[in-house]
Design an enzyme around this catalytic site. Structure first.
Site, PDB file in Angstrom:
ATOM      1  N   CYS A 195       0.313  -1.259  -0.251  1.00 46.02           N
ATOM      2  CA  CYS A 195      -0.278   0.054   0.373  1.00 46.02           C
ATOM      3  C   CYS A 195       0.973   1.479  -0.004  1.00 46.02           C
ATOM      4  O   CYS A 195       1.923   0.891   0.949  1.00 46.02           O
ATOM      5  CB  CYS A 195      -0.984  -0.142   1.174  1.00 46.02           C
ATOM      6  N   HIS A 252      -9.223  -3.927  -1.319  1.00 45.66           N
ATOM      7  CA  HIS A 252      -8.224  -3.137  -0.366  1.00 45.66           C
ATOM      8  C   HIS A 252      -8.144  -1.993  -1.153  1.00 45.66           C
ATOM      9  O   HIS A 252      -8.580  -0.805  -0.008  1.00 45.66           O
ATOM     10  CB  HIS A 252      -6.545  -3.607  -1.760  1.00 45.66           C
ATOM     11  N   GLU A 253      -8.779  -1.324  -2.109  1.00 45.74           N
ATOM     12  CA  GLU A 253      -8.610   0.874  -2.755  1.00 45.74           C
ATOM     13  C   GLU A 253     -10.255   0.785  -1.510  1.00 45.74           C
ATOM     14  O   GLU A 253     -10.048   1.434  -0.957  1.00 45.74           O
ATOM     15  CB  GLU A 253      -9.219   0.319  -4.287  1.00 45.74           C
ATOM     16  N   HIS A 265     -10.545   1.483   1.685  1.00 46.99           N
ATOM     17  CA  HIS A 265      -9.925   2.863   2.414  1.00 46.99           C
ATOM     18  C   HIS A 265     -10.937   3.813   3.041  1.00 46.99           C
ATOM     19  O   HIS A 265     -10.893   4.887   3.272  1.00 46.99           O
ATOM     20  CB  HIS A 265      -9.014   2.857   1.361  1.00 46.99           C
TER      21      HIS A 265
HETATM   22 NI    NI Z   1      -3.961   1.562  -0.027  1.00 42.94          NI
END
Ligand code: NI
Length: 188
Positions: free
Chosen positions: A111, A153-154, A157
């Site tokens: 990341c 993953h995104e 966030h």
């Molecule tokens: Ni990330």
């Protein structure tokens, strides 16, 4: 061109939930997306989410517009993820992510907010995701593998979740250059 500073793990802003975007095709939104793209490309990220540059909006981008070709005619891979499958360049706003089935798979993640480190994270193998792009065009895809991993993953966030929070086996979390000493993987 506006490469922005990326917030790093420990910054409380990264733990906040982002807010939905209400105005599409708007100058402020277009500037945000250009900043995200410039920052992602500059840092060779596989993706980036707006909160990582300090903007609490439900906007992520990921993938590559095209694979550049090198001098001998080979596709140039992302130096942070040289073995990853290609993911189409996507601007994804106000996303929904729904797992298809319960199957999960482990994979190494990094990341831009956690520089120098990689960890093994379980993610759903297949997902359905929806959202809109910056012009309001609908996005509706069924994907698997690395593409599904990047989206999960995104979108994490946007919920204030960083990948180390999802690691189940902390023995598989460490410094990229120590974990993979013989591989030429960019990681800073
Ligand atoms: Ni990330």
């Amino acid at each position: 061109m506006a490469v922005k500073a990326v917030l790093r793990m420990g910054d409380p802003f990264l733990l906040q939930k982002a807010s939905p975007v209400e105005r599409l095709d708007d100058p402020e939104l277009h500037t945000l997306i250009q900043d995200l793209e410039d920052t992602m490309r500059f840092m060779n990220g596989a993706g980036i989410a707006a909160p990582q540059i300090g903007v609490g909006a439900r906007v992520v981008i990921f993938g590559q517009k095209r694979m550049p070709i090198n001098a001998v005619g080979e596709e140039v891979k992302n130096p942070r993820y040289p073995d990853a499958d290609e993911v189409p360049y996507t601007v994804l706003i106000n996303p929904t992510v729904t797992p298809l089935g319960e199957a999960m798979e482990d994979g190494w993640e990094g990341c831009l907010s956690v520089p120098g480190l990689r960890g093994v994270v379980p993610r759903y193998t297949r997902i359905h995701y929806t959202g809109v792009d910056q012009y309001g065009n609908n996005i509706d895809r069924l994907v698997s593998g690395f593409h599904a991993r990047v989206v999960q993953h995104e979108c994490d966030h946007l919920e204030g979740v960083l990948y180390p929070m999802r690691i189940q086996d902390l023995s598989k979390f460490g410094y990229t250059r120590v974990l993979f000493p013989n591989q030429d993987i960019q990681d800073d």
